[in-house]
Motif scaffolding. Structure first.
Motif, PDB file in Angstrom:
ATOM      1  N   UNK A  84       0.991  -1.315   0.013  1.00 22.27           N
ATOM      2  CA  UNK A  84      -0.091   0.088  -0.037  1.00 22.27           C
ATOM      3  C   UNK A  84       0.873   1.216   0.016  1.00 22.27           C
ATOM      4  N   UNK A  85       0.438   2.200  -0.905  1.00 21.45           N
ATOM      5  CA  UNK A  85       1.000   3.665  -0.679  1.00 21.45           C
ATOM      6  C   UNK A  85       0.194   4.508  -0.303  1.00 21.45           C
ATOM      7  N   UNK A  86       0.840   5.062   0.706  1.00 20.61           N
ATOM      8  CA  UNK A  86      -0.095   6.175   1.466  1.00 20.61           C
ATOM      9  C   UNK A  86       0.675   7.568   0.982  1.00 20.61           C
ATOM     10  N   UNK A  87      -0.193   8.743   0.911  1.00 21.96           N
ATOM     11  CA  UNK A  87       0.458  10.281   0.573  1.00 21.96           C
ATOM     12  C   UNK A  87      -0.319  10.947   1.948  1.00 21.96           C
ATOM     13  N   UNK A  88       0.622  11.507   2.484  1.00 21.42           N
ATOM     14  CA  UNK A  88      -0.150  12.532   3.611  1.00 21.42           C
ATOM     15  C   UNK A  88       0.145  13.679   3.043  1.00 21.42           C
TER      16      UNK A  88
ATOM     17  N   UNK B 250       1.831   8.680  -8.982  1.00 22.71           N
ATOM     18  CA  UNK B 250       2.495   7.783  -8.333  1.00 22.71           C
ATOM     19  C   UNK B 250       1.748   6.571  -7.827  1.00 22.71           C
ATOM     20  N   UNK B 251       0.639   6.250  -8.421  1.00 17.19           N
ATOM     21  CA  UNK B 251      -0.291   5.110  -8.098  1.00 17.19           C
ATOM     22  C   UNK B 251      -0.398   4.956  -6.628  1.00 17.19           C
TER      23      UNK B 251
ATOM     24  N   UNK C  55      -8.135   9.765  -7.360  1.00 17.50           N
ATOM     25  CA  UNK C  55      -8.243   8.555  -7.922  1.00 17.50           C
ATOM     26  C   UNK C  55      -8.075   7.349  -6.864  1.00 17.50           C
ATOM     27  N   UNK C  56      -7.940   7.710  -5.758  1.00 19.54           N
ATOM     28  CA  UNK C  56      -8.033   6.927  -4.510  1.00 19.54           C
ATOM     29  C   UNK C  56      -8.791   7.323  -3.407  1.00 19.54           C
ATOM     30  N   UNK C  57      -8.888   6.516  -2.403  1.00 19.06           N
ATOM     31  CA  UNK C  57      -9.464   6.772  -1.011  1.00 19.06           C
ATOM     32  C   UNK C  57      -8.837   7.906  -0.435  1.00 19.06           C
TER      33      UNK C  57
END
Length: 138
Positions: free
Chosen positions: A1-5, A99-100, A131-133
């Motif tokens: 999983x990739x998380x962006x903060x 960056x998906x 594009x994501x949650x």
């Protein structure tokens, strides 16, 4: 999983970062920390925007590094991304797409007072177009 903060320079940003770090740890996720230095080039006819923009970018970059250091001290080696532009929401969304990213974590606070209503909420725009949650921390 990739998380962006996605963080601003408000005192609340540290709370958002702490929640994102905890989530990354429990999910075994990679964490990217993104800050956006707002760009005021559209005001160029009225003031020296280059020096103002450079100062804002430098301050934003310094804060981003502090956020990265805080993550590292918590056991997460996070990528730190600093962008500059007129629309923080659009830059966050574009980064998530490129960056998906699987999840964006951000705070509900930021702009206050009249500017919130004139410009619109960054969080609301990201939630609507990401594009994501998106996890919005209150």
């Amino acid at each position: 999983m990739r998380i962006l903060v996605a963080l601003d320079q408000s005192p609340f940003a540290v709370t958002v970062l702490e929640k994102a770090i905890a989530l990354a740890k429990t999910q075994g996720a990679t964490l990217s920390i993104m800050t956006v230095a707002e760009d005021f080039f559209d005001l160029g006819d009225y003031l020296d925007v280059v020096s103002v923009t450079d100062k804002i970018f430098a301050a934003t970059k310094a804060d981003a590094q502090k956020y990265g250091d805080l993550a590292k001290a918590s056991g997460i080696d996070a990528e730190v991304v600093v962008e500059q532009g007129v629309s923080p929401a659009d830059l966050i969304i574009a980064h998530a797409e490129n960056k998906a990213i699987d999840m964006i974590v951000m705070g509900h606070q930021g702009k206050k007072g009249l500017s919130k209503y004139l410009i619109g909420s960054v969080a609301a725009r990201v939630v609507s177009h990401a594009p994501c949650s998106v996890l919005v921390i209150r």
